[in-house]
Write an enzyme that holds these catalytic residues in place. Sequence first.
Site, mmCIF file in Angstrom:
data_model
loop_
_atom_site.group_PDB
_atom_site.id
_atom_site.type_symbol
_atom_site.label_atom_id
_atom_site.label_comp_id
_atom_site.label_asym_id
_atom_site.label_seq_id
_atom_site.Cartn_x
_atom_site.Cartn_y
_atom_site.Cartn_z
ATOM 1 N N ASN A 187 8.681 8.486 -7.013
ATOM 2 C CA ASN A 187 7.919 9.343 -7.919
ATOM 3 C C ASN A 187 8.426 10.782 -7.831
ATOM 4 O OD1 ASN A 187 6.756 9.236 -5.309
ATOM 5 N ND2 ASN A 187 4.772 9.929 -6.036
ATOM 6 N N CYS A 205 0.561 1.604 -12.138
ATOM 7 C CA CYS A 205 -0.352 2.227 -13.107
ATOM 8 C C CYS A 205 -0.136 1.625 -14.499
ATOM 9 C CB CYS A 205 -0.158 3.740 -13.130
ATOM 10 S SG CYS A 205 1.255 4.278 -14.108
ATOM 11 N N CYS A 260 3.219 2.349 -16.213
ATOM 12 C CA CYS A 260 4.335 1.583 -15.642
ATOM 13 C C CYS A 260 4.264 0.122 -16.067
ATOM 14 C CB CYS A 260 4.360 1.717 -14.126
ATOM 15 S SG CYS A 260 4.869 3.370 -13.614
ATOM 16 N N GLU A 294 7.331 14.463 -9.056
ATOM 17 C CA GLU A 294 6.237 15.249 -9.635
ATOM 18 C C GLU A 294 6.740 16.575 -10.178
ATOM 19 O OE1 GLU A 294 3.117 15.249 -6.643
ATOM 20 O OE2 GLU A 294 2.719 13.137 -7.069
ATOM 21 N N GLU A 310 8.151 3.431 -10.278
ATOM 22 C CA GLU A 310 8.573 2.239 -11.023
ATOM 23 C C GLU A 310 9.384 2.630 -12.253
ATOM 24 O OE1 GLU A 310 5.588 3.069 -9.912
ATOM 25 O OE2 GLU A 310 4.229 1.354 -9.808
ATOM 26 N N CYS A 359 6.433 8.196 -12.372
ATOM 27 C CA CYS A 359 6.171 7.220 -11.310
ATOM 28 C C CYS A 359 7.466 6.587 -10.800
ATOM 29 C CB CYS A 359 5.276 6.102 -11.827
ATOM 30 S SG CYS A 359 3.598 6.604 -12.178
#
Length: 138
Positions: free
Chosen positions: A47, A91, A94, A49, A60, A58
Amino acid sequence: MKITPALQRRLEKAARDAAKNSYSPYSQFPVGASVLTESGKVFTGTNVENASYGLCNCAERTAIFSAVAAGQRVLKCVVVYTPTLRPTSPCGACRQVINEFGPKIPVIAICDGEERLETTLDMLLPGAFGPHNLEEGF
Ligand code: THU
C-alpha cells in the site's frame, strides 16, 4: 496453472516481503500482496499512501497494476498479508479490480496469527459488475 503447496508458500512469502516496503505513515497499517499470473510469474505490491488521503493505493491494486503493466492480464491467485492477529480481507475497490482480471480466482489472506482466509473472488464479490456488462449492448 496448478497452485502447488510450494507455489503457495512462495506467494505467501512474496506478500509478506512486500509489506516491508509499505508506505503507510498515515494509517500505520502495512499491507503486502502478491499475485500469480497465467504465465506463472509472481508480482508484488504494497500500500502506498498520500498526504492527500483519497489517493492511497492498496497493496492488491499495486500488485495487479504491476502485473498488467508487464503485459500479464490473467490472474490465477491473489495473496494479501497484514501483520495483524486476524487476516484482512481485500477492500471493495480491490475486489472490483481483481474481478477484472480474475473473476473466480482464489483469494488468500494471511497474517501473523494462526487464522487464514481462503476464499474466491466470486464469493467476495457476488453478482459483480464486469466487462460482460459493457458487451451486452443497449
Ligand atoms: N489497504 C490495503 O492495502 N488493502 C486492503 O484491501 C485494505 C486496505 C490499505 C489502504 C491503506 O493504506 C491502509 O490499508 C488502511 O486502510
